[in-house]
Design an enzyme around this catalytic site. Structure first.
Site, PDB file in Angstrom:
ATOM      1  N   HIS A 225      -8.643  21.403  44.036  1.00  0.00           N
ATOM      2  CA  HIS A 225      -9.141  20.175  43.426  1.00  0.00           C
ATOM      3  C   HIS A 225      -8.672  18.949  44.191  1.00  0.00           C
ATOM      4  CE1 HIS A 225      -8.722  23.254  40.277  1.00  0.00           C
ATOM      5  NE2 HIS A 225      -9.863  22.773  39.846  1.00  0.00           N
ATOM      6  N   GLY A 492       0.477  21.422  24.085  1.00  0.00           N
ATOM      7  CA  GLY A 492       0.781  21.431  25.517  1.00  0.00           C
ATOM      8  C   GLY A 492       2.130  21.994  25.890  1.00  0.00           C
ATOM      9  N   ASP A 562       2.493   8.680  36.270  1.00  0.00           N
ATOM     10  CA  ASP A 562       1.664   9.759  35.737  1.00  0.00           C
ATOM     11  C   ASP A 562       0.410   9.175  35.099  1.00  0.00           C
ATOM     12  OD1 ASP A 562       1.292  12.625  34.789  1.00  0.00           O
ATOM     13  OD2 ASP A 562       1.176  11.495  32.913  1.00  0.00           O
ATOM     14  N   PRO A 563      -0.773   9.657  35.482  1.00  0.00           N
ATOM     15  CA  PRO A 563      -2.005   9.087  34.920  1.00  0.00           C
ATOM     16  C   PRO A 563      -2.154   9.317  33.422  1.00  0.00           C
ATOM     17  CG  PRO A 563      -2.477  11.023  36.269  1.00  0.00           C
ATOM     18  CD  PRO A 563      -1.040  10.679  36.513  1.00  0.00           C
TER      19      PRO A 563
END
Length: 579
Positions: A225, A492, A562-563
């Site tokens: 990716h 998560g 971090d996005p």
């Protein structure tokens, strides 16, 4: 990031996947059909049947011919097709599972990425609840993404090709679910890959390269990716690059004289056959010098990364069973092995989708009415949050391009666009809890990346936290934020310090609780939450990533925000401003 624009032959980006699927099925009507309400389950015409294990593969688009290109007789029975570089959603996966389930169970196969794991896990849970036996095998072939002692953390790249082929052959031979799973796990255990990237790819929604790389540079160990690899250096001759890719693969497999392998030299989207055959030449020379025989080689594009230039080398170490399964005939748009298969024995399976659970009736007379945030105001706040994500989409994707795959802003915008449409369809008397559930379903159905199940779980948990309320006061809104945190943590599994969205959500909750304890009103609590998220977001730039795709970077992730934490701050700041 340099403002470079790329060109693509597409129509509207939001129609990209549907149009590609339509074109693919129209090109191969003898092999493929689309089934299910989502329009994302590509099913083999001559594959699923009564008494046969259903093989469902899947993943994000942009890797063509993976994944739908491997659907057909003798290989996969169906593929669940996600958005570009994003996992399919659980409902899309379930459309594929329902289409292929013939009473012998379903096996899911996919690359080991956080979003895929969560979404396929949720689909497996749904299968179990529906009485359908389901197993999952995650492909973990990329030696560059984790050391051998942590092989279970490795990501799946072009090795999908071999694992899918073996699993499909096992099912075609009539093996039961245990037997198909054992074959797939054996294939995965004996498959290793490593890749190199020479250029970036670009997301269709942005038209910008999702990372920067010099014209004379290469990235060794690049992910499928566009995730950064092990090292960046000057471009070297093909033989030297091939040697660097091949050495860790050979060492990890423990290859020795007398062994036999299958070889895949895979182009990443913009590398021609001329270069790929030069790479294969070196692979063949090296294996011959070691006394390792090549049973069969495939050279071409089998698992791409949009228009990225580069290649990967995959070896599968063979035993008698893997060799026989590899040679078992199959016919799909992207791969044909052996002679024409005889007509399938057993009737074609067409399972009807299960009925949705009845919606619980809420007795509004029992709900607490204190607080200025009415359900209508709450929905307006959520629309503002969606607007803010849209405004910051490209920035969030650029953040992700540095340490991930460059699609976080796009994915969040897709999810929040679906949420805003769902809010427009909400009845006027819907409670905050019901609206939160509506948002969860809309987000999950639209988004398959890791943010899909994470935010869907968050919305559901947040809604449950205020299910006794009609209106929200300061305490209830803090409880809603706490529910968001709880849902993300439960689904998560990340913790504070892992460099994820949790590093913004948890400080936001702590700050909001402190403001509430200090007598702060609703606005003060929201302002504290937004400021806590900002501080948490900024802190992520100082720590090393330990979760998700960026975890493979180690110290290279330090210095970058971090996005997911950034988007959490965008949301909370917009909610603050809306009030």
């Amino acid at each position: 990031m340099t403002d470079i624009r790329t060109k693509k032959l597409i129509n509207a980006p939001e129609d990209l996947i549907a149009e590609a699927i339509e074109g693919m099925v129209a090109a191969h009507p003898d092999m493929l059909v689309v089934e299910g309400a989502t329009g994302r389950a590509v099913v083999a015409v001559d594959g699923p049947r009564e008494g046969k294990v259903g093989i469902v593969i899947g993943g994000g688009s942009g890797h063509e011919p993976a994944f739908a290109g491997y659907v057909g007789r003798g290989l996969a029975d169906a593929a669940a097709v996600g958005n570009v570089f994003a996992s399919p959603s659980p409902e899309q996966i379930m459309d594929a599972a329902r289409a292929v389930e013939g009473g012998a169970g379903v096996m899911f196969l996919y690359g080991n990425y956080t979003g895929d794991v969560m979404n396929f896990d949720m689909a497996a849970e749904e299968c179990t609840a529906a009485g359908i036996p389901a197993r999952s095998v995650q492909v973990t072939d990329d030696v560059a993404s984790a050391p051998a002692e942590r092989a279970g953390e490795r990501r799946g790249i072009a090795g999908d090709f071999f694992v899918f082929k073996v699993a499909g052959a096992a099912a075609e031979q009539g093996r039961d679910l245990d037997g198909c799973e054992a074959a797939a796990r054996a294939a995965n255990a004996n498959t290793r890959s490593m890749g190199v990237a020479l250029s970036a790819c670009s997301m269709p929604q942005t038209g910008k390269p999702n990372f920067e790389i010099g014209h004379d540079e290469m990235e060794i160990g690049m992910g499928l990716h566009g995730e950064p690899g092990m090292r960046r250096g000057k471009l070297e001759p093909a033989d030297a690059v091939t040697d660097e890719l091949l050495a860790p693969v050979i060492a990890d497999l423990g290859l020795a004289a007398g062994d036999e392998v299958a070889v895949l030299v895979n182009g990443l989207g913009a590398t021609g056959q001329l270069e790929l055959y030069i790479i294969h030449r070196r692979v063949a020379q090296t294996l011959k010098s070691l006394g390792v025989a090549i049973h069969h080689s495939w050279v071409g594009e089998y698992a791409t990364s949009l228009e990225m230039a580069g290649a990967s080398v995959t070896l599968m170490k063979l035993d008698a069973d893997l060799k026989a399964l590899l040679d078992t005939p199959c016919r799909t748009p992207a791969l044909t092995v052996g002679n024409v298969l005889p007509p399938a024995a057993g009737r074609r399976v067409r399972r009807a989708a299960g009925n949705a659970q009845a919606k619980a009736v809420v007795d509004r007379s029992t709900l607490k009415t204190e607080g200025e945030v009415t359900p209508a105001i709450f929905r307006a706040m959520m629309r503002k949050a969606g607007d803010a994500i849209a405004e910051n989409r490209d920035w969030l994707s650029e953040l992700d391009g540095v340490i991930g795959d460059g699609d976080h802003g796009i994915t969040m915008d897709i999810g929040w666009t679906a949420v805003r449409k769902a809010l427009d369809a909400a009845p006027g008397d819907e409670t905050v809890s019901e609206t939160s559930d509506r948002m969860a379903k809309a987000f999950l159905d639209a988004v398959g990346a890791s943010s899909g199940p994470l935010y869907a779980s968050a919305f559901r948990s947040a809604g449950a936290a205020v299910s006794d309320r009609l209106n929200l006061d300061a305490g209830a809104l803090v409880a809603w934020v706490a529910g968001m945190c709880d849902g993300i943590l439960a689904r998560g599994g990340a913790a504070v310090g892992d460099k994820t969205m949790i590093d913004a959500w948890v400080p936001a909750l702590e700050a909001a609780r402190a403001a509430l304890a200090g007598g702060g009103d609703l606005r003060a609590c929201l302002a504290a939450a937004a400021e806590g998220a900002r501080k948490g977001r900024d802190h992520t730039a100082t720590i090393e990533s330990r979760r998700g795709r960026s975890a493979k970077l180690g110290a290279r992730s330090i210095g970058h925000v971090d996005p997911g934490a950034a988007s959490a701050h965008v949301l909370l700041a917009a909610i603050r401003d809306a009030v």
